[in-house]
Design a protein around this motif. Sequence first.
Motif, PDB file in Angstrom:
ATOM      1  N   VAL A 100      47.039  46.172  34.503  1.00  0.00           N
ATOM      2  CA  VAL A 100      46.611  46.056  33.107  1.00  0.00           C
ATOM      3  C   VAL A 100      45.109  45.813  33.135  1.00  0.00           C
ATOM      4  N   ILE A 101      44.479  45.953  31.981  1.00  0.00           N
ATOM      5  CA  ILE A 101      43.033  45.761  31.913  1.00  0.00           C
ATOM      6  C   ILE A 101      42.686  44.921  30.689  1.00  0.00           C
ATOM      7  N   ALA A 102      41.716  44.044  30.851  1.00  0.00           N
ATOM      8  CA  ALA A 102      41.367  43.109  29.779  1.00  0.00           C
ATOM      9  C   ALA A 102      40.456  43.724  28.733  1.00  0.00           C
ATOM     10  N   TRP A 103      39.722  44.741  29.075  1.00  0.00           N
ATOM     11  CA  TRP A 103      38.668  45.234  28.201  1.00  0.00           C
ATOM     12  C   TRP A 103      39.237  45.933  26.972  1.00  0.00           C
ATOM     13  N   THR A 307      27.536  54.659  42.179  1.00  0.00           N
ATOM     14  CA  THR A 307      28.211  55.037  40.949  1.00  0.00           C
ATOM     15  C   THR A 307      28.823  53.797  40.327  1.00  0.00           C
ATOM     16  N   PHE A 308      28.976  53.823  39.000  1.00  0.00           N
ATOM     17  CA  PHE A 308      29.697  52.741  38.326  1.00  0.00           C
ATOM     18  C   PHE A 308      31.184  53.071  38.182  1.00  0.00           C
ATOM     19  N   GLY A 309      31.589  54.185  38.744  1.00  0.00           N
ATOM     20  CA  GLY A 309      32.998  54.538  38.777  1.00  0.00           C
ATOM     21  C   GLY A 309      33.554  54.307  40.159  1.00  0.00           C
ATOM     22  N   GLY A 310      34.621  55.025  40.497  1.00  0.00           N
ATOM     23  CA  GLY A 310      35.177  54.975  41.836  1.00  0.00           C
ATOM     24  C   GLY A 310      35.458  53.568  42.316  1.00  0.00           C
ATOM     25  N   MET A 311      35.105  53.295  43.566  1.00  0.00           N
ATOM     26  CA  MET A 311      35.389  51.993  44.142  1.00  0.00           C
ATOM     27  C   MET A 311      34.537  50.891  43.531  1.00  0.00           C
ATOM     28  N   THR A 312      33.381  51.219  42.982  1.00  0.00           N
ATOM     29  CA  THR A 312      32.589  50.207  42.276  1.00  0.00           C
ATOM     30  C   THR A 312      33.399  49.639  41.126  1.00  0.00           C
ATOM     31  N   PHE A 313      34.035  50.519  40.375  1.00  0.00           N
ATOM     32  CA  PHE A 313      34.899  50.080  39.278  1.00  0.00           C
ATOM     33  C   PHE A 313      36.139  49.363  39.810  1.00  0.00           C
ATOM     34  N   HIS A 316      34.987  45.810  41.345  1.00  0.00           N
ATOM     35  CA  HIS A 316      34.398  44.858  40.400  1.00  0.00           C
ATOM     36  C   HIS A 316      35.397  44.447  39.328  1.00  0.00           C
ATOM     37  N   ALA A 317      36.148  45.404  38.809  1.00  0.00           N
ATOM     38  CA  ALA A 317      37.058  45.115  37.700  1.00  0.00           C
ATOM     39  C   ALA A 317      38.162  44.155  38.106  1.00  0.00           C
ATOM     40  N   ALA A 318      38.477  44.092  39.384  1.00  0.00           N
ATOM     41  CA  ALA A 318      39.574  43.250  39.863  1.00  0.00           C
ATOM     42  C   ALA A 318      39.151  41.814  40.123  1.00  0.00           C
ATOM     43  N   ILE A 319      37.877  41.500  39.960  1.00  0.00           N
ATOM     44  CA  ILE A 319      37.356  40.163  40.260  1.00  0.00           C
ATOM     45  C   ILE A 319      37.038  39.441  38.958  1.00  0.00           C
ATOM     46  N   GLY A 320      37.523  38.214  38.822  1.00  0.00           N
ATOM     47  CA  GLY A 320      37.261  37.415  37.627  1.00  0.00           C
ATOM     48  C   GLY A 320      37.886  36.047  37.778  1.00  0.00           C
ATOM     49  N   GLY A 321      37.897  35.287  36.684  1.00  0.00           N
ATOM     50  CA  GLY A 321      38.505  33.964  36.708  1.00  0.00           C
ATOM     51  C   GLY A 321      37.883  33.073  37.755  1.00  0.00           C
ATOM     52  N   GLY A 333      31.977  39.811  39.351  1.00  0.00           N
ATOM     53  CA  GLY A 333      33.208  40.431  38.883  1.00  0.00           C
ATOM     54  C   GLY A 333      33.102  40.845  37.439  1.00  0.00           C
ATOM     55  N   TRP A 334      33.893  41.828  37.061  1.00  0.00           N
ATOM     56  CA  TRP A 334      33.894  42.324  35.688  1.00  0.00           C
ATOM     57  C   TRP A 334      35.088  41.816  34.893  1.00  0.00           C
ATOM     58  N   GLY A 335      35.979  41.067  35.539  1.00  0.00           N
ATOM     59  CA  GLY A 335      37.084  40.426  34.833  1.00  0.00           C
ATOM     60  C   GLY A 335      37.957  41.398  34.061  1.00  0.00           C
ATOM     61  N   GLY A 336      38.476  42.411  34.740  1.00  0.00           N
ATOM     62  CA  GLY A 336      39.230  43.436  34.031  1.00  0.00           C
ATOM     63  C   GLY A 336      40.680  43.583  34.431  1.00  0.00           C
ATOM     64  N   THR A 337      40.944  44.025  35.638  1.00  0.00           N
ATOM     65  CA  THR A 337      42.282  44.495  36.018  1.00  0.00           C
ATOM     66  C   THR A 337      43.092  43.426  36.748  1.00  0.00           C
ATOM     67  N   ARG A 338      44.368  43.345  36.404  1.00  0.00           N
ATOM     68  CA  ARG A 338      45.336  42.475  37.094  1.00  0.00           C
ATOM     69  C   ARG A 338      46.653  43.236  37.175  1.00  0.00           C
ATOM     70  N   THR A 339      47.723  42.514  37.504  1.00  0.00           N
ATOM     71  CA  THR A 339      49.032  43.154  37.583  1.00  0.00           C
ATOM     72  C   THR A 339      50.047  42.390  36.749  1.00  0.00           C
ATOM     73  N   THR A 340      51.242  42.957  36.608  1.00  0.00           N
ATOM     74  CA  THR A 340      52.280  42.366  35.779  1.00  0.00           C
ATOM     75  C   THR A 340      53.267  41.574  36.622  1.00  0.00           C
ATOM     76  N   SER A 341      54.019  40.710  35.966  1.00  0.00           N
ATOM     77  CA  SER A 341      55.034  39.922  36.674  1.00  0.00           C
ATOM     78  C   SER A 341      56.119  40.813  37.252  1.00  0.00           C
ATOM     79  N   ALA A 342      56.376  41.959  36.621  1.00  0.00           N
ATOM     80  CA  ALA A 342      57.391  42.875  37.143  1.00  0.00           C
ATOM     81  C   ALA A 342      56.986  43.389  38.513  1.00  0.00           C
TER      82      ALA A 342
END
Length: 725
Positions: A100-103, A307-313, A316-321, A333-342
Amino acid sequence: MRNNNLLNTLFLLGGLVFLTTSCFSDLEVEPIDPDDTTANVVYTDPAAYRQVLAKLYAGLSLSGQEGPSGQPDINGIDEGFSTYLRQYWKAQELSTDEAVIAWNDGNIHDFEDMDWDANNEFLRAMYDRLYFQIALCNEFLRESTDEKLDSRGQSDLKGEMVAYRAEARFLRALSYWHALDMFRNVPFVLEADGVGFFLPEQISAVDLFQWLEDEIKDIEPDMLGPGANEYGRADKGALWMLAAKLYINAESYTGQSRAADCVEFCTKVINAGYELEEDYSHLFLADNDNSSEIIFPVLFDGANSRTFGGMTFIMHAAIGGDMQASEFGMDGGWGGTRTTSAFVSKFPEVGGSVVEPVFGSGDYTLLNVPGDYQGWVPEDDNTALASLNDDGIYTGYIYFPADQLGFKFADGGWATNWGDTGADGTLEPGGDNIAAPAAGFYQVDVDLNALTYTLTPTNWGIIGDATAGGWDNDTDMTYNEADGAWEITTDLTGGEMKFRANDGWDIDFGDSGADALLDRGGDNIAIPGGGNYTIKLYLGKPDYTYSIISNTNDDRKMFFTEGQTLEITDVSQFTQGYAITKWRNVDRAGNPGKDLTYPDTDFPMFRLADAYLMYAEATLRGGNGDQGLALGYVNELRNRAGAGNITADELTLDFLLDERGRELYWECHRRTDLVRFGQFTDGDYHWPLKGNSLEGTSVAGFRDIFPIPSSDLGVNPKLSQNDGY
């Protein structure tokens, strides 16, 4: 990183502006004059062919001509959003249980909600990037024919051009496979169609599948052998993986299984000399170019391909909190992507089947049971019986460690107590001590209204399809006096179980609320994954509770949980949902990459583990593979991860869907896998946020494929929209 030098080479070719990035160790050329605007002028230099081929590879990772931004390849969307890999990752991961993504960028949450339409800007960017890549490949093929080489006096290049053209055709086939997989019935254009204003015909999924199959077979003789090409360039191994991916998904695309063909090409890959990385985590580090498991990577280099895409995205998006970016070799970190409880529940030791006991949650009326076994202490509530309805009827469990131990019932002290004068099962105030006839664990029932009691000796076990005995035979537990619990360490499979006494159904416990509190005759307890577990049953206190702890430590489990909640109620909050720590911009020695903003970590688009899992799946789907080999391949992956072997009976399609998630998560496989297994849209597998529901719900089956973007439908009357949109 090896052989990923970003060249500041700018030229115009076929109406497209190119920036080349080298996958070749010997490619060090001077910039081409930016005033050169025709192919004939550009290709005067024989090195230009290699530069353009390099651009075809760079099309999977970079976004435009300058890096990290400026002069984008495609317009209409932020350049950082527009890269091939970034869009592919979003489409393949954000629409599933894995991410999922926070943005709140545009209509990005359409992926999680599964309510996208033909105007979704991210789907359009993916679609445009596919066809930009296909256009680049077509143009290279037009300009590298024998006739073109002869006309330019470069006939001596014909030999090396055979492999170059095969690689370009592979890259085009890769993009057409992605188009088939995501959009099914798509525009189709080849190099023979020329350049300029052109409205391509729409090809059906069945016909595109056939073209891809024929193209792969036609390319195969001209591709370099497995491992014979330079790192980052495609060889026969990459081509065979593409064929295997096409065949394993054939039923989704054409309605016809091609499992046997998948087995054939997986076997080619497995026997081609690739080797599993010993440490799973090394596949996702800054020096993963050293891995012999990766068959075809998308290259990134912090110094030369920014690039701001690819592995940069992705990183970075997976780092936060509470995460420390420096531990990942990143500058923030960009505080974006995590995973679900499922998805977390696919790893039993993290969630799902791991249950911690709950003590003292209930407020019951108690009846104490002082006696020889506990020192005749009438105030000890830990050995009390409970009245669930406060009606004078009490039940509980007492362990007597020796024969003929005496006891009585007391109301919190000796002032009011009951015994059994005459040992006839009736109670009298102040009566004689009662004797437990033999050592053991007893269910004790007392009715103070009728002044009666019963002692029922019990021995406990587990039963269910998750256990070795199935639903027909109990697996016995042993009483641990020091811990006050019945316990067992045993192997379980995915399924359900209950606790029951005396090998019968007179006394059994389940967990109706999935809250670790046991209910007489309650619901079955879910065990979502196989493994070795220690199970404890606590019946000695008024709350009946239990624990299930996995003894399997799957090394593929890479979650950050500190300060993160398991469940998500507000997707915009990064701290809701476990974070993923799979990717790192550090090498095996812990040294950071060349740049803390732009990582060196390559993306493994194809790797050997996927071939192992596809072989097993295709075998189960009737592909005439060897069942023993299939099991062995799966167990190789599990043993590498420390997850332990499974048995032949456990190797099922449902197991493989979960195992593919555990092995390949966040590597752009999940949407395709869920579609193939019938669980992406209207199957019975629901994950949080699916269908715009916190609990998850089914959505219409037409969403197994994405819509043709309205931007293309509006300009090409030859195109028809996919059904349902």
